[in-house]
Design an enzyme around this catalytic site. Sequence first.
Site, mmCIF file in Angstrom:
data_model
loop_
_atom_site.group_PDB
_atom_site.id
_atom_site.type_symbol
_atom_site.label_atom_id
_atom_site.label_comp_id
_atom_site.label_asym_id
_atom_site.label_seq_id
_atom_site.Cartn_x
_atom_site.Cartn_y
_atom_site.Cartn_z
ATOM 1 N N THR A 242 9.172 -2.786 -6.904
ATOM 2 C CA THR A 242 9.823 -4.553 -6.307
ATOM 3 C C THR A 242 9.307 -6.171 -7.108
ATOM 4 O O THR A 242 8.283 -5.805 -7.574
ATOM 5 C CB THR A 242 8.221 -4.120 -5.258
ATOM 6 O OG1 THR A 242 8.073 -3.318 -4.245
ATOM 7 C CG2 THR A 242 8.290 -5.520 -3.956
ATOM 8 N N LYS B 17 0.613 -10.084 -3.657
ATOM 9 C CA LYS B 17 1.805 -10.160 -4.922
ATOM 10 C C LYS B 17 2.911 -10.309 -4.457
ATOM 11 O O LYS B 17 4.064 -10.927 -4.295
ATOM 12 C CB LYS B 17 1.581 -8.540 -5.680
ATOM 13 C CG LYS B 17 2.640 -8.505 -6.244
ATOM 14 C CD LYS B 17 2.451 -7.084 -7.160
ATOM 15 C CE LYS B 17 2.830 -5.825 -6.123
ATOM 16 N NZ LYS B 17 4.057 -5.889 -5.912
ATOM 17 N N LYS C 220 14.885 -4.909 -0.003
ATOM 18 C CA LYS C 220 13.153 -4.593 0.289
ATOM 19 C C LYS C 220 12.659 -5.562 0.253
ATOM 20 O O LYS C 220 11.275 -5.174 0.284
ATOM 21 C CB LYS C 220 12.744 -4.091 -2.167
ATOM 22 C CG LYS C 220 11.360 -3.761 -1.988
ATOM 23 C CD LYS C 220 9.881 -2.236 -1.136
ATOM 24 C CE LYS C 220 9.451 -1.768 -1.599
ATOM 25 N NZ LYS C 220 8.498 -1.764 -0.979
#
Lengths: 322, 322
Positions: free
Chosen positions: B108, B252, B184
């Site tokens: 990601t 994150k 995503k």
Amino acid sequence: MHDQDHPAPAAPTTRVGVVGLGAMGLGMARSLRAAGFHVAVHDLRADVAADFAREGGAAYDSAGDLAADVDVLVGVVVNSAQVESVLFGDGGAAHRLRPGSVYVMCSTVDPAFSAQLEGRLGELGVRFLDAPISGGAARAATGELTMMTSGSPEAYALADPVLDAMSTTVYRLGDTAGLGSKVKIVNQLLAGVHIAAAAEAMALGIKAGVPTEALYEVITHSAGNSWMFENRMAHVLAGDYTPLSAVDIFVKDLGLVLDSARPQKFPLPLSATAHQMFLQASASGLGGEDDSAVIKIFPGIELPEPKPVPTPAPAPASQKEN
Amino acid sequence: MHDQDHPAPAAPTTRVGVVGLGAMGLGMARSLRAAGFHVAVHDLRADVAADFAREGGAAYDSAGDLAADVDVLVGVVVNSAQVESVLFGDGGAAHRLRPGSVYVMCSTVDPAFSAQLEGRLGELGVRFLDAPISGGAARAATGELTMMTSGSPEAYALADPVLDAMSTTVYRLGDTAGLGSKVKIVNQLLAGVHIAAAAEAMALGIKAGVPTEALYEVITHSAGNSWMFENRMAHVLAGDYTPLSAVDIFVKDLGLVLDSARPQKFPLPLSATAHQMFLQASASGLGGEDDSAVIKIFPGIELPEPKPVPTPAPAPASQKEN
């Protein structure tokens, strides 16, 4: 009173009244009538009540007159101010309801207000059921609502057949008023935050150049999905902001969420942020549009245009707005 | 190199490498092996790679050595810094991958970084597939991931059988890198906001005195539901904060969401608020707990205690963490 009584065969003997014939209340009154109840109604708009009674039931000119003639009075008004007016205003119902009858409160209100109502009506010998509803107008009309209820066994004893006629699911959460409203408040917190989050996510996707149909397809099959994303972003894809539930409903309901927590000094950071987003939408003139129009607060993106619709599409039976 | 090759009968001829044998990568390598591929692996922890190869496949000491021996290199590392290191660091893969081979990037990352990688590898004649994954460790191990992919037809031509062996659903979003990562990012925006919203809602319910089991039952059957509410609040009800996906993952990922929008000066009010909630949780020492532990930032409420578990419960097959 305009009585146009056409009782169904083997009609239930409980006399039911419905106060407030908005999109929800009208559907609920109709599904009660379809279940065989004699349904008496009142609305401030006398013509709406008269229209209902034309196909069975009775229309009353005041909540008080209606209250005197029923065993179960179902209140489907918008907020606590309207509940207060229906019960304790001029021509109100509280002092006309017979001892032993029950008021079923379907409004979304502060849980503390609901708990107080139980006490105030109790002093008059009137029972009270805390019974906020979920499901939207289409489900109201088909008797397929969800109800989040709490109250005394005596209140349930009288109200149960009425609840069952309006709902597929009745959650019975406890024996004191307020619990139903607390659960409804939590549901509205999530519903409001999820609509605003869906708008924020879709707006970011559009800004980044992701095709909207593909984004919708992926998200609705991924861990980022919510009931609201799936339901409301379909409106955005269709470019159709016809209000099924309006922006201003969530200005009200998220306000209520925040108000309910403030006396306990409890922080709700996401609710506060989402509330500001709905306020910004409302201040931009979008208050009467569908709540998915909160996506219009994001500047510099091109939203899908309305699709031409050759014939009016029927409302889906599974529609559930809040 | 520790080659312990046990090819399955009728093994696919594509040689596959997997870099990064964390919870996701290890499961993906195993499901590739189960599908009959010869799977070569590398991890900074040499013992983890050697353990994998003991049951078939091969372990390599560096990403570069691995790259030289495969047609498709699947990168399952945590963030863009690790991707950079795997490809362009000491002993990196970029200059060892043969022209015509493909790097499948499952991390990601910022979509702009992914788009740049396509160009940088393209200059070396190496193909690139933008392929972030969703589904969690349990689904990785059973080859039931969801992949959000984009890339050139040439990249797909080589990678397709590999993708299919790892996933039940492969979304093909377009012919340039970045689109997969953009989708995503949108998914992570929603996932992160929904976990924080679920925590906020459950915390308010507990504060208000609503029984948690009843609240969970009602919400999961109402319009306030989300995939994350249903999944993560089950951890809260069980009092089990064993990390399936940790608080710091959303520190994150929501950071990445915000970073991706800032160059375009695009506001994301709910993402920013949810990010602060995860930061507050992490700063309170909860960074390594399950992300549902974000509920612990709400003070003055009593969370459900851990339930005694007589025997370890197997992970549900449908587990999907992010």
